[in-house]
Design an enzyme around this catalytic site. Sequence first.
Site, PDB file in Angstrom:
ATOM      1  N   THR A   1       3.703  18.071  13.459  1.00 31.36           N
ATOM      2  CA  THR A   1       3.056  18.099  12.150  1.00 31.36           C
ATOM      3  C   THR A   1       1.541  18.218  12.271  1.00 31.36           C
ATOM      4  OG1 THR A   1       2.554  16.649  10.273  1.00 31.36           O
ATOM      5  CG2 THR A   1       3.216  15.545  12.274  1.00 31.36           C
ATOM      6  N   ASP A   2       0.909  18.710  11.212  1.00 29.01           N
ATOM      7  CA  ASP A   2      -0.560  18.758  11.182  1.00 29.01           C
ATOM      8  C   ASP A   2      -1.161  17.363  11.015  1.00 29.01           C
ATOM      9  OD1 ASP A   2       0.157  18.297   8.514  1.00 29.01           O
ATOM     10  OD2 ASP A   2      -1.068  19.919   7.696  1.00 29.01           O
ATOM     11  N   GLU A   3      -0.328  16.372  10.657  1.00 28.55           N
ATOM     12  CA  GLU A   3      -0.868  15.035  10.363  1.00 28.55           C
ATOM     13  C   GLU A   3      -1.426  14.346  11.612  1.00 28.55           C
ATOM     14  OE1 GLU A   3       1.384  12.743   7.542  1.00 28.55           O
ATOM     15  OE2 GLU A   3       2.321  14.537   6.733  1.00 28.55           O
TER      16      GLU A   3
ATOM     17  N   TYR B   1       3.577   6.999  10.957  1.00 33.98           N
ATOM     18  CA  TYR B   1       4.312   8.263  11.154  1.00 33.98           C
ATOM     19  C   TYR B   1       3.523   9.219  12.032  1.00 33.98           C
ATOM     20  CZ  TYR B   1       5.726  13.086  10.211  1.00 33.98           C
ATOM     21  OH  TYR B   1       6.067  14.409  10.353  1.00 33.98           O
TER      22      TYR B   1
ATOM     23  N   LYS C   1       4.244  10.685  15.847  1.00 36.96           N
ATOM     24  CA  LYS C   1       4.363  12.118  16.168  1.00 36.96           C
ATOM     25  C   LYS C   1       3.316  12.499  17.217  1.00 36.96           C
ATOM     26  CE  LYS C   1       6.732  14.864  14.655  1.00 36.96           C
ATOM     27  NZ  LYS C   1       8.131  15.318  14.994  1.00 36.96           N
TER      28      LYS C   1
HETATM   29  P1  NAD Z   1      14.080  14.903   7.665  1.00 41.96           P
HETATM   30  O1  NAD Z   1      13.705  13.476   7.560  1.00 41.96           O
HETATM   31  O2  NAD Z   1      14.521  15.648   6.451  1.00 41.96           O
HETATM   32  O3  NAD Z   1      15.242  15.096   8.751  1.00 41.96           O
HETATM   33  C1  NAD Z   1      15.241  14.414   9.980  1.00 41.96           C
HETATM   34  C2  NAD Z   1      16.624  14.557  10.594  1.00 41.96           C
HETATM   35  O4  NAD Z   1      16.613  13.881  11.861  1.00 41.96           O
HETATM   36  C3  NAD Z   1      17.739  13.905   9.763  1.00 41.96           C
HETATM   37  O5  NAD Z   1      18.835  14.782   9.667  1.00 41.96           O
HETATM   38  C4  NAD Z   1      18.095  12.643  10.559  1.00 41.96           C
HETATM   39  O6  NAD Z   1      19.456  12.257  10.403  1.00 41.96           O
HETATM   40  C5  NAD Z   1      17.796  13.092  11.979  1.00 41.96           C
HETATM   41  N1  NAD Z   1      17.494  11.943  12.865  1.00 41.96           N
HETATM   42  C6  NAD Z   1      16.646  10.906  12.630  1.00 41.96           C
HETATM   43  N2  NAD Z   1      16.647  10.059  13.668  1.00 41.96           N
HETATM   44  C7  NAD Z   1      17.495  10.576  14.601  1.00 41.96           C
HETATM   45  C8  NAD Z   1      17.898  10.178  15.899  1.00 41.96           C
HETATM   46  N3  NAD Z   1      17.421   9.038  16.441  1.00 41.96           N
HETATM   47  N4  NAD Z   1      18.769  10.939  16.581  1.00 41.96           N
HETATM   48  C9  NAD Z   1      19.257  12.084  16.030  1.00 41.96           C
HETATM   49  N5  NAD Z   1      18.922  12.518  14.793  1.00 41.96           N
HETATM   50  C10 NAD Z   1      18.046  11.772  14.094  1.00 41.96           C
HETATM   51  O7  NAD Z   1      12.802  15.607   8.333  1.00 41.96           O
HETATM   52  P2  NAD Z   1      12.212  17.073   8.115  1.00 41.96           P
HETATM   53  O8  NAD Z   1      11.279  17.066   6.966  1.00 41.96           O
HETATM   54  O9  NAD Z   1      13.320  18.061   8.151  1.00 41.96           O
HETATM   55  O10 NAD Z   1      11.341  17.206   9.435  1.00 41.96           O
HETATM   56  C11 NAD Z   1      11.901  17.726  10.635  1.00 41.96           C
HETATM   57  C12 NAD Z   1      10.829  17.733  11.713  1.00 41.96           C
HETATM   58  O11 NAD Z   1       9.723  18.531  11.283  1.00 41.96           O
HETATM   59  C13 NAD Z   1      10.265  16.346  12.020  1.00 41.96           C
HETATM   60  O12 NAD Z   1      10.049  16.256  13.402  1.00 41.96           O
HETATM   61  C14 NAD Z   1       8.939  16.312  11.266  1.00 41.96           C
HETATM   62  O13 NAD Z   1       8.016  15.465  11.910  1.00 41.96           O
HETATM   63  C15 NAD Z   1       8.528  17.764  11.348  1.00 41.96           C
HETATM   64  N6  NAD Z   1       7.653  18.256  10.257  1.00 41.96           N
HETATM   65  C16 NAD Z   1       8.006  18.058   8.946  1.00 41.96           C
HETATM   66  C17 NAD Z   1       7.189  18.573   7.931  1.00 41.96           C
HETATM   67  C18 NAD Z   1       7.559  18.411   6.458  1.00 41.96           C
HETATM   68  O14 NAD Z   1       6.744  18.758   5.596  1.00 41.96           O
HETATM   69  N7  NAD Z   1       8.742  17.928   6.123  1.00 41.96           N
HETATM   70  C19 NAD Z   1       6.035  19.274   8.259  1.00 41.96           C
HETATM   71  C20 NAD Z   1       5.704  19.458   9.613  1.00 41.96           C
HETATM   72  C21 NAD Z   1       6.541  18.955  10.602  1.00 41.96           C
HETATM   73  P1  TYD Z   2       4.534  13.615   1.002  1.00 39.85           P
HETATM   74  O1  TYD Z   2       5.454  14.632   0.414  1.00 39.85           O
HETATM   75  O2  TYD Z   2       5.024  12.233   1.225  1.00 39.85           O
HETATM   76  O3  TYD Z   2       3.972  14.262   2.365  1.00 39.85           O
HETATM   77  P2  TYD Z   2       2.766  13.730   3.346  1.00 39.85           P
HETATM   78  O4  TYD Z   2       2.358  12.377   2.957  1.00 39.85           O
HETATM   79  O5  TYD Z   2       3.457  13.777   4.643  1.00 39.85           O
HETATM   80  O6  TYD Z   2       1.684  14.750   3.183  1.00 39.85           O
HETATM   81  O7  TYD Z   2       3.235  13.533   0.092  1.00 39.85           O
HETATM   82  C1  TYD Z   2       2.445  14.682  -0.200  1.00 39.85           C
HETATM   83  C2  TYD Z   2       1.247  14.208  -0.984  1.00 39.85           C
HETATM   84  O8  TYD Z   2       1.692  13.726  -2.262  1.00 39.85           O
HETATM   85  C3  TYD Z   2       0.495  13.053  -0.338  1.00 39.85           C
HETATM   86  O9  TYD Z   2      -0.899  13.221  -0.569  1.00 39.85           O
HETATM   87  C4  TYD Z   2       1.010  11.822  -1.072  1.00 39.85           C
HETATM   88  C5  TYD Z   2       1.304  12.360  -2.471  1.00 39.85           C
HETATM   89  N1  TYD Z   2       2.420  11.701  -3.186  1.00 39.85           N
HETATM   90  C6  TYD Z   2       2.227  11.237  -4.494  1.00 39.85           C
HETATM   91  O10 TYD Z   2       1.131  11.373  -5.079  1.00 39.85           O
HETATM   92  N2  TYD Z   2       3.271  10.641  -5.118  1.00 39.85           N
HETATM   93  C7  TYD Z   2       4.474  10.455  -4.529  1.00 39.85           C
HETATM   94  O11 TYD Z   2       5.386   9.854  -5.158  1.00 39.85           O
HETATM   95  C8  TYD Z   2       4.668  10.946  -3.201  1.00 39.85           C
HETATM   96  C9  TYD Z   2       5.990  10.781  -2.498  1.00 39.85           C
HETATM   97  C10 TYD Z   2       3.615  11.570  -2.568  1.00 39.85           C
END
Ligand code: NAD
Ligand code: TYD
Length: 360
Positions: A133-135, A159, A163
């Site tokens: 992630t960019d975070e 989080y 990561k």
């Molecule tokens: P998500 O929470 O929707 O899905 C995570 C999945 O991992 C779930 O299916 C869960 O059951 C599985 N999981 C959790 N713990 C596990 C374990 N110990 N063993 C096996 N499986 C396990 O997450 P997402 O949003 O799909 O993100 C996927 C990846 O992409 C993550 O690594 C996250 O850090 C990264 N990412 C997400 C975003 C975003 O905006 N959602 C952006 C950049 C990177």
């Molecule tokens: P989120 O989707 O949780 O992603 P991240 O925190 O990983 O960027 O949140 C996106 C942005 O939206 C973040 O600045 C927090 C804000 N946010 C709200 O304002 N209200 C909400 O209920 C949630 C879940 C997030």
Amino acid sequence: MTLLVTGGAGFIGANFVLDWIAAVGEPVVNLDKLTYAGNLANLASLAKDARHVFVQGDINDRALVAGLLAKHRPRAVVHLAAESHVDRSIHGPADFIATNVVGTFSLLEEARAHWTALAEPDKAAFRFLHVSTDEVYGSLGPHDPAFSETTPYAPNSPYSASKAGSDHLVRAYHHTYGLPTLITNCSNNYGPYQFPEKLIPLMIVNALAGKPLPVYGDGQNVRDWLYVGDHCTAIRAALQRGRPGEVYNIGGAAEMKNIDLVRTLCATLDSLRPCAAGSYADLIAFVKDRPGHDRRYAIDARKIRSELGWAPAESFVSGLRKTVQWYLDHGDWIAGVQSGEYRKWIDLNYGNRESQIANR
Ligand code: NAD
Ligand code: TYD
């Protein structure tokens, strides 16, 4: 030719598995623990497809991972399994350390053992792609340049710290052992199958139920949004053409303040599913801020664009419209994920965020 995908029942993982099988057609072994965020309904269209083998299990189960590597001999591991929600990491960081840090370590150890025993040319062709992630880069000021691959790490939440720890381990396994790794650091994703704890699906689900739309703090925090399908094509490009040991930042150049995003989302809903009582924007409520809330994220994606020829296909407007339409068309999916556990989470996270000024 098989991939071992971890976390393939989650939001991005399921989109990746569906995209990979449709676009490339190679088999996928999908290892997922099925936490609250994992959902086999996301993969229902593959239920009878022999190219998808689902295995419920934990990435920390080293014997299971070793067995899957020995049996299926994948040419690559695509690692998406993680605890992924910042607010949950604030309420309970332990699972984030167990899965994101220790789980990634376990997977790296098993991948290293498997890779070490491979003969050429399979050994040189093997890849361990870590989705991050960019975070990890921390928070930007309003005029700072966007995050590049050389921006120093400065994670601020449990989080992002977990990561960051996993990214460092992956980097070290390349540097020390020569494991052919790739790391991708992507901006905020949105699209079909996203669990309604993250901003966009939470707002859609609440709006459709006539519930308040809780905007944290002053709503001026900025995120850089990417449609999940574009993240999938970027992972595919990194897997197929990325140079081992490299990091690729992925983003859609779509920076937006949260409040502007929520207003755009309400306008999209107003046009696709008008509500008799007025605009969905009337439901916007500013609530107590997230502790340690990062102010701004922005991604400089020039490296993946120039080296790998990747570019996003969706604009924010087109991607958001597709996403809203998907949630409107999938009421059953929404109902299916709103379990008792989900309601407990909503109470925990929003119960004591007293509504501040409505419609600021
Ligand atoms: P998500 O929470 O929707 O899905 C995570 C999945 O991992 C779930 O299916 C869960 O059951 C599985 N999981 C959790 N713990 C596990 C374990 N110990 N063993 C096996 N499986 C396990 O997450 P997402 O949003 O799909 O993100 C996927 C990846 O992409 C993550 O690594 C996250 O850090 C990264 N990412 C997400 C975003 C975003 O905006 N959602 C952006 C950049 C990177
Ligand atoms: P989120 O989707 O949780 O992603 P991240 O925190 O990983 O960027 O949140 C996106 C942005 O939206 C973040 O600045 C927090 C804000 N946010 C709200 O304002 N209200 C909400 O209920 C949630 C879940 C997030």
